[in-house]
Design a protein around this motif. Structure first.
Motif, PDB file in Angstrom:
ATOM      1  N   ALA A  97     -69.707  -9.097  -5.024  1.00 21.83           N
ATOM      2  CA  ALA A  97     -70.466  -7.927  -5.494  1.00 21.83           C
ATOM      3  C   ALA A  97     -70.568  -6.880  -4.385  1.00 21.83           C
ATOM      4  O   ALA A  97     -70.396  -5.677  -4.636  1.00 21.83           O
ATOM      5  N   LEU A  98     -70.848  -7.322  -3.160  1.00 20.32           N
ATOM      6  CA  LEU A  98     -70.923  -6.381  -2.042  1.00 20.32           C
ATOM      7  C   LEU A  98     -69.569  -5.735  -1.763  1.00 20.32           C
ATOM      8  O   LEU A  98     -69.475  -4.531  -1.504  1.00 20.32           O
ATOM      9  N   THR A  99     -68.506  -6.530  -1.827  1.00 20.23           N
ATOM     10  CA  THR A  99     -67.161  -5.996  -1.617  1.00 20.23           C
ATOM     11  C   THR A  99     -66.818  -4.974  -2.704  1.00 20.23           C
ATOM     12  O   THR A  99     -66.296  -3.884  -2.405  1.00 20.23           O
ATOM     13  N   ALA A 100     -67.104  -5.318  -3.958  1.00 30.24           N
ATOM     14  CA  ALA A 100     -66.824  -4.388  -5.059  1.00 30.24           C
ATOM     15  C   ALA A 100     -67.645  -3.114  -4.896  1.00 30.24           C
ATOM     16  O   ALA A 100     -67.145  -2.002  -5.116  1.00 30.24           O
ATOM     17  N   THR A 106     -66.439   3.647  -1.479  1.00 29.99           N
ATOM     18  CA  THR A 106     -65.345   4.282  -0.743  1.00 29.99           C
ATOM     19  C   THR A 106     -64.494   5.141  -1.672  1.00 29.99           C
ATOM     20  O   THR A 106     -64.140   6.284  -1.337  1.00 29.99           O
ATOM     21  N   LEU A 107     -64.183   4.614  -2.846  1.00 28.61           N
ATOM     22  CA  LEU A 107     -63.400   5.370  -3.814  1.00 28.61           C
ATOM     23  C   LEU A 107     -64.143   6.632  -4.267  1.00 28.61           C
ATOM     24  O   LEU A 107     -63.553   7.712  -4.347  1.00 28.61           O
ATOM     25  N   ALA A 108     -65.420   6.483  -4.551  1.00 28.54           N
ATOM     26  CA  ALA A 108     -66.210   7.639  -4.993  1.00 28.54           C
ATOM     27  C   ALA A 108     -66.282   8.668  -3.900  1.00 28.54           C
ATOM     28  O   ALA A 108     -66.133   9.879  -4.156  1.00 28.54           O
ATOM     29  N   THR A 109     -66.490   8.272  -2.667  1.00 31.78           N
ATOM     30  CA  THR A 109     -66.569   9.187  -1.539  1.00 31.78           C
ATOM     31  C   THR A 109     -65.218   9.896  -1.350  1.00 31.78           C
ATOM     32  O   THR A 109     -65.168  11.115  -1.128  1.00 31.78           O
TER      33      THR A 109
END
Length: 115
Positions: A97-100, A106-109
């Motif tokens: 969950a933390l990795t996801a 990161t993707l959103a940023t």
């Protein structure tokens, strides 16, 4: 906290009473089987019959106790094993969950900075 519900005093009392009643039933069963065992031995005197019944019932109860102790020990062993596996699964799920979450952040940023 280990994730197990707390046991109440009423639950403990219920378990104790249930165990007592089950053991009393086991005693009655052992005595009944002892009587059935000596019934065909018509040549025995009353005292011999009583002695054999007593030994037979005592042996049956010793065996039953060993069986119950073995089952209880196995139950505790399985419980510890399952608790360990459950803890491992919880850690894995939390890690995933933390990795996801980190990947999505990161993707959103990245997408926001591109736009």
């Amino acid at each position: 906290m280990n994730g197990l519900p707390e046991r109440s005093a009423a639950s403990d009392l219920g378990t104790t009473v249930e165990g007592y009643l089950l053991w009393q039933a086991r005693i009655a069963e052992a005595e009944q089987r002892a009587q059935e065992f000596v019934r065909p031995m018509e040549w025995l005197t009353t005292s011999q019959r009583a002695e054999i019944e007593r030994h037979y019932a005592a042996d049956s109860l010793r065996r039953a106790r060993r069986d119950l102790e073995r089952v209880a020990a196995r139950s505790l062993s399985l419980r510890a094993e399952y608790e360990h596996r459950y803890q491992q699964l919880r850690r894995r799920c939390l890690g995933l969950a933390l990795t996801a979450g980190a990947i999505l952040t990161t993707l959103a940023t990245t997408l926001l900075s591109v736009l």
